[in-house]
Motif scaffolding. Structure first.
Motif, mmCIF file in Angstrom:
data_model
loop_
_atom_site.group_PDB
_atom_site.id
_atom_site.type_symbol
_atom_site.label_atom_id
_atom_site.label_comp_id
_atom_site.label_asym_id
_atom_site.label_seq_id
_atom_site.Cartn_x
_atom_site.Cartn_y
_atom_site.Cartn_z
ATOM 1 N N LEU A 6 41.926 44.427 44.772
ATOM 2 C CA LEU A 6 41.375 45.295 43.658
ATOM 3 C C LEU A 6 41.716 45.246 42.609
ATOM 4 O O LEU A 6 43.161 45.405 41.957
ATOM 5 C CB LEU A 6 41.642 46.544 44.356
ATOM 6 N N ASP A 7 41.142 45.249 41.642
ATOM 7 C CA ASP A 7 41.435 45.404 40.306
ATOM 8 C C ASP A 7 41.670 47.055 39.403
ATOM 9 O O ASP A 7 41.274 48.038 40.486
ATOM 10 C CB ASP A 7 39.960 45.560 39.026
ATOM 11 N N PRO A 8 42.756 47.155 38.661
ATOM 12 C CA PRO A 8 42.951 48.711 38.486
ATOM 13 C C PRO A 8 42.262 49.684 38.557
ATOM 14 O O PRO A 8 42.453 51.019 38.748
ATOM 15 C CB PRO A 8 44.431 48.288 37.200
ATOM 16 N N TYR A 9 41.588 48.864 37.802
ATOM 17 C CA TYR A 9 40.652 50.362 37.294
ATOM 18 C C TYR A 9 39.825 50.763 37.930
ATOM 19 O O TYR A 9 38.544 51.422 38.160
ATOM 20 C CB TYR A 9 39.298 49.402 35.949
ATOM 21 N N SER A 10 39.106 49.421 38.898
ATOM 22 C CA SER A 10 38.266 49.831 40.119
ATOM 23 C C SER A 10 39.339 50.614 41.085
ATOM 24 O O SER A 10 38.248 51.859 41.824
ATOM 25 C CB SER A 10 37.557 48.655 41.179
ATOM 26 N N ASP A 61 46.019 35.698 31.512
ATOM 27 C CA ASP A 61 46.155 34.953 32.687
ATOM 28 C C ASP A 61 44.822 34.380 33.913
ATOM 29 O O ASP A 61 44.821 33.471 33.913
ATOM 30 C CB ASP A 61 46.949 36.720 33.280
ATOM 31 N N MET A 69 37.223 43.648 32.887
ATOM 32 C CA MET A 69 38.058 43.562 33.750
ATOM 33 C C MET A 69 38.032 43.328 34.702
ATOM 34 O O MET A 69 38.759 42.843 35.590
ATOM 35 C CB MET A 69 38.984 44.794 33.036
ATOM 36 N N ALA A 70 37.380 44.150 35.629
ATOM 37 C CA ALA A 70 36.493 43.942 37.030
ATOM 38 C C ALA A 70 36.628 42.655 37.678
ATOM 39 O O ALA A 70 37.044 42.130 38.707
ATOM 40 C CB ALA A 70 36.042 44.850 37.693
ATOM 41 N N ARG A 102 46.250 41.208 44.287
ATOM 42 C CA ARG A 102 45.261 41.671 43.295
ATOM 43 C C ARG A 102 43.353 41.492 44.539
ATOM 44 O O ARG A 102 42.275 40.744 44.477
ATOM 45 C CB ARG A 102 44.944 39.862 43.668
ATOM 46 N N THR A 117 43.667 36.205 37.988
ATOM 47 C CA THR A 117 45.622 36.643 37.831
ATOM 48 C C THR A 117 45.854 36.462 38.738
ATOM 49 O O THR A 117 45.722 36.661 40.045
ATOM 50 C CB THR A 117 44.812 38.311 37.016
ATOM 51 N N GLY A 118 46.902 36.418 38.086
ATOM 52 C CA GLY A 118 48.327 36.116 39.294
ATOM 53 C C GLY A 118 49.129 35.465 39.080
ATOM 54 O O GLY A 118 49.607 35.129 39.975
ATOM 55 N N ALA A 137 49.037 44.619 42.848
ATOM 56 C CA ALA A 137 49.642 43.386 42.682
ATOM 57 C C ALA A 137 48.962 42.463 43.810
ATOM 58 O O ALA A 137 49.598 41.040 43.512
ATOM 59 C CB ALA A 137 51.372 44.185 42.669
ATOM 60 N N MET A 179 45.891 40.302 31.330
ATOM 61 C CA MET A 179 45.123 40.309 31.892
ATOM 62 C C MET A 179 44.253 38.856 31.732
ATOM 63 O O MET A 179 44.095 38.522 32.374
ATOM 64 C CB MET A 179 44.740 41.852 32.994
ATOM 65 N N PHE A 205 39.848 40.366 37.210
ATOM 66 C CA PHE A 205 41.236 40.689 37.600
ATOM 67 C C PHE A 205 41.542 39.729 39.038
ATOM 68 O O PHE A 205 42.961 39.285 39.061
ATOM 69 C CB PHE A 205 40.925 41.722 38.127
#
Lengths: 337, 337
Positions: A320-324, B134, B35-36, A318, B42-43, A316, B131, B39
């Motif tokens: 680290l991205d959720p996949y990593s 964003d 995505m990585a 930011r 984003t936010g 949240a 994402m 990321f």
């Protein structure tokens, strides 16, 4: 404690059934053993999904379908996943009162999945409740869902026979929904067929079927062009051309014909071996869901308390991205080598 | 290959954005790295969920909201998950033409999630597309869903601000849906407010809020009983009382007021620290889904080819219940000790 319920449930005790369904819905510890004990007794019910937009009158249709089956001596289980259904308490008092004649019949069991859980949980719980009703020996199980939501359409289409309910004059917004549910229909019901536009709705369905890229549609596209006019139902090649049945559920009109088509489809599934394939697809989807749950539970138990929440907080922020974050976690805790 | 897209996307290149969204939707191998890379950017967007039953006119409302934001100099991303939305191609040609003025504006990007995937996949893909938008720098992102389906309601309520759209005279079936979506609303829009019954709908919403067991409802229940008449919006204790805004989207009426309430809610979330908590909840749900996928993928790779299908076939033949089958599998292949 669980085994306490199994025997009376299999013997037809309604109170045991209601308690078993609650255990399964609440995912209690006991429910696991219960499912295992009941499972060998499943696989006998014919499962019928009934889906359609709000306002098509599908709850009434489910009600009358159930009564038609009762008249024929069949027992009926009803699972209402539809938040707008009177079975779920989502409609006017008058409708609910009208449903009561079913509720007083020991050959009928009604369960509404009124509680909104997390995404995906709905389908999972529905599948489990279905299994319990199947084991309890109901001949037919009707699952009512809203043919607008993705999860609800998935649930209905996992049934053996899927009935898609339409109604005339629902406005363009609702008409547009058809495209999405068209491909899952085994039987179409054009309900409220005494209203203006019913023929138009039935014809529109027929035309849309003609446009669909399925073997059945291919047959249908030749309709009216000569002697090869195909009849709905089982086709020579083993495919199925969905019939379009006009009903007026509030007066019971057409519901027996609808019932006959559902039974014919059931027979078609058995005769062609498609029943086995539908059962395998249902089992695969159920396994997939249980596996995901089990794997995540195992992982969570091996993580320090609160670890997942801390990772989520980092995502949240930011950092680290959720996949990593997931890759890291699986490596750190020995789930991936 | 992926990095090729990152820089132009961040620089505002629309073609790169469209390609990136497609990669993410298709879950290509490249999408992970994409995505990585995106990321950390984003936010910044404020995410607004707009949900309501078919026929409430929410697509038009989304359209006019987007134009209102554009007039205020904000860029807007639109994700239409609603199968009945003209953005998704689900409505009449006239509606789609009306949407085109948005499509021609470089400050607007519209993506419809028209493809129906498997259960749960919808929310996952929506979160990923969100994402990407964003990261692309859109100031506001509108997600339009149908407020009838479970998955769709979950998606809308995962936004920062959730707008629930109602309309007068939709019939009892649709009225009943309210109960389910009531608790997720941050702002209510009573659209088509020039129609008869709009006051009734607004009043019904106010009354239903009074019945809901939330702190906001508690405040509301004292409405009209004295000088303590609470105003909607931020309350003294840090809670939020959802305002009810009347709109006529086709004429643009009330949409600026709606816009102001959305912005006030955004400000409220920031001021009270609730924005961070909503972000953490969103991250946790995203992590949960990615973890389940990753664990299942890892497991599948360690199983002999076709093993899961064979287990499913065994379950379909009722040789073993799915829960015991999963336990067995996890033990046999060293996932559980």
């Amino acid at each position: 404690m669980t085994n306490e319920l199994v025997e009376p449930l299999l013997a037809g005790n309604r109170r045991a059934l209601a308690r078993a369904v609650s255990e399964v819905e609440d995912r209690t510890v006991a429910s696991r053993g219960l499912m295992a004990a009941l499972f060998p007794h499943t696989g006998r019910a014919h499962i019928i999904g009934v889906t359609g937009a709000p306002g098509t009158g599908k709850s009434t249709l489910v009600n009358v379908l159930a009564r038609t089956y009762r008249t024929a001596g069949k027992t009926v289980g009803i699972i209402a996943v539809d938040p707008t259904s009177p079975f779920s308490g989502g409609a006017l008092l008058g409708d609910r009162v009208r449903m009561r004649d079913l509720a007083g019949d020991p050959g009928v069991f009604i369960r509404s999945m009124a509680t909104r859980g997390s995404l995906g949980g709905l389908a999972h719980t529905t599948a489990d409740v279905l299994m319990v009703l199947d084991a309890a020996g109901f001949d037919r199980i009707l699952i009512e869902t809203v043919g607008v939501g993705q999860a609800e359409i998935d649930i209905a289409s996992a049934a053996h026979t899927t009935v898609v309910v339409e109604a005339p004059g629902m406005g363009d917004e609702v008409q547009a929904i058809k495209a999405g549910v068209l491909e899952i229909a085994d039987v179409f019901a054009v309900n409220k067929a005494d209203r203006e536009g019913a023929d138009h709705t039935a014809m529109a369905l027929q035309m849309m079927q003609g446009l669909a890229p399925s073997p059945a549609a291919h047959h249908r596209s030749s309709a009216g062009s000569g002697p090869a006019h195909p009849q709905p139902g089982a086709q020579a090649g083993g495919s199925w051309l969905p019939p379009i049945v006009k009903t007026v559920a509030v007066r019971g009109e057409g519901v027996e014909v609808l019932c006959q088509w559902i039974e014919r489809h059931a027979e078609h599934l058995r005769a062609t071996g498609q029943l086995g394939r539908r059962e395998e697809a249902r089992a695969a989807s159920e396994l997939d869901h249980i596996l995901r749950d089990a794997l995540l539970t195992d992982l969570t138990h091996r993580l320090p308390p609160g670890h997942l929440a801390r990772v989520a907080a980092g995502v949240a922020r930011r950092e680290l991205d959720p996949y990593s974050a997931v890759d890291q976690l699986l490596l750190d805790y020995g789930f991936r080598r």
